[in-house]
Scaffold this active site. Structure first.
Site, short mmCIF file in Angstrom:
data_model
loop_
_atom_site.label_atom_id
_atom_site.label_comp_id
_atom_site.label_asym_id
_atom_site.label_seq_id
_atom_site.Cartn_x
_atom_site.Cartn_y
_atom_site.Cartn_z
N LYS A 154 0.82 -1.21 0.00
CA LYS A 154 0.00 0.00 0.00
C LYS A 154 0.86 1.27 0.00
CE LYS A 154 -4.32 -2.08 1.31
NZ LYS A 154 -5.33 -2.38 2.29
N ARG A 207 -3.13 -10.39 4.73
CA ARG A 207 -3.52 -10.42 3.31
C ARG A 207 -2.36 -9.86 2.50
NH1 ARG A 207 -5.79 -6.91 -0.37
NH2 ARG A 207 -7.35 -7.81 -1.78
#
Ligand code: HH2
Length: 342
Positions: free
Chosen positions: A284, A319
């Protein structure tokens, strides 16, 4: 009962040191222990107390083993491998849009993953909405082909739309991963309850199109905690029992870099909600910012660091895009913190 007044939040201080005091408790029945708790409140500065300051119910709530989620025991960290069948995902958009490419990537990840998370709509900041028909056409055939091919791993469908979820369940998906925690589609809670699948409730605000437009919180950690508590209540009211629920603070979804870091530093708070916690930080933007790497596909090292920081606070599921690399890192983290390898 120890009366501490209203709106106090208990954050177990997660430890993994092999020197564990005899009175310490297991954190959520997992691999961390704790013998101190940070008391957080909106009105007062944080303070640290020992287990003797907790009620029996509070101690039990933080330490009891969590039930298996989607058939996976929650006594070890589980790796969720990401498969985005999209043209525009922020780090792997376009790579797996062809069904053959998607299947190959799924099979590659299945060697080391505990769950596969399949999505057909990017939820990156600013992403446009995809029609349910298009999203289903991307995801359901790949799920069906994986099941026909004999893949037994749990598959989660990463969607906010009930029609897409139902098609995925019919094709063989066994978990719902909803980044809006059942907010986006009024039919989603009922669909998940009817299908009797486990559900991951992720915190987010607004929609991907607008969520990064100056997100604000009074106290990001406590606001996200309260919002997830409210979504758990909604899910339970819809008939989804506790042993089919997990939560996720939603790193990067309506959060600035400072918000993400405030959540990551105190993730263990979320064990107070009594269900397994998932962390999704892989590649991210904040990893690119702090790690000085503009290209998302080159953020694996920073992603590993954040995943392991989450595991050190007892996150039951992580994840990730880089499954094999994460598995190797996890094996070494476990061996080095325990002082032996299994
Ligand atoms: N992050 C993304 C998508 N789904 N689900 C959960 N539970 N937690 C997350 O943090 C999460 C998620 C966004 O990442 P990605 O799938 O890689 O990108 P995109 O949304 O662009 O497809």
């Amino acid at each position: 009962m120890k009366d501490r007044g209203l709106s106090q939040y208990l954050r177990p201080i997660a430890m993994t040191d092999p020197a564990r005091p005899s009175g310490a408790l297991s954190l959520a029945g997992g691999w961390c222990w704790f013998d101190r708790v940070e008391i957080l409140s909106r009105q007062a500065p944080p303070r640290i107390v020992g287990l003797g300051d907790l009620t029996e119910a509070e101690r039990a709530g933080l330490s009891t083993s969590r039930p298996a989620f989607g058939g996976m025991a929650m006594d070890a960290p589980r790796i969720m491998g990401i498969l985005n069948i999209t043209p525009d995902s922020f780090s792997d958009g376009g790579l797996f849009l062809r069904p053959e490419a998607a299947l190959m990537q799924a099979r590659r990840m299945a060697a080391e993953a505990d769950i596969l998370d399949i999505g057909g709509e990017s939820t990156r900041p600013g992403a446009a909405e995809v029609s349910p028909t298009e999203e289903t056409a991307r995801t359901a055939p790949v799920i069906a082909a994986l099941r026909t091919g004999g893949l037994a791993l749990p598959i989660s469908i990463d969607t906010r739309k009930a029609a897409v979820a139902e098609a995925a369940f019919a094709a063989g998906a066994s978990i719902l991963n909803d980044v809006t925690a059942l907010r986006f589609d009024a039919g989603m809670a009922g669909a998940a309850a009817r299908a009797e699948v486990p559900v991951i409730l992720m915190h987010s605000i607004e929609t991907p199109a607008t969520m990064q437009d100056d997100p604000r919180y009074d106290d990001v950690l406590l606001d996200v905690y309260d919002a997830l508590a409210e979504r758990l209540t909604v899910a339970r009211a819809a008939g989804i029992p506790d042993d089919r629920l997990a939560i996720d603070p939603g790193i990067g979804f309506g959060k600035t870099l400072e918000h993400n870091l405030a959540l990551l530093a105190r993730l263990s708070l979320f064990h107070g909600l009594g269900v397994p916690v998932l962390l999704g930080a892989s590649r991210k933007r904040f990893i690119g910012t702090i790690g000085a790497e503009a290209e998302a596909a080159r953020r694996m090292p920073g992603s590993l660091a954040v995943a392991l920081a989450g595991v050190a606070q007892g996150m039951q599921m992580i994840r990730v895009h880089d499954v094999a690399e994460t598995r190797q890192a996890l094996r070494l983290w476990q061996a080095a913190t325990r002082g032996y390898s299994t």
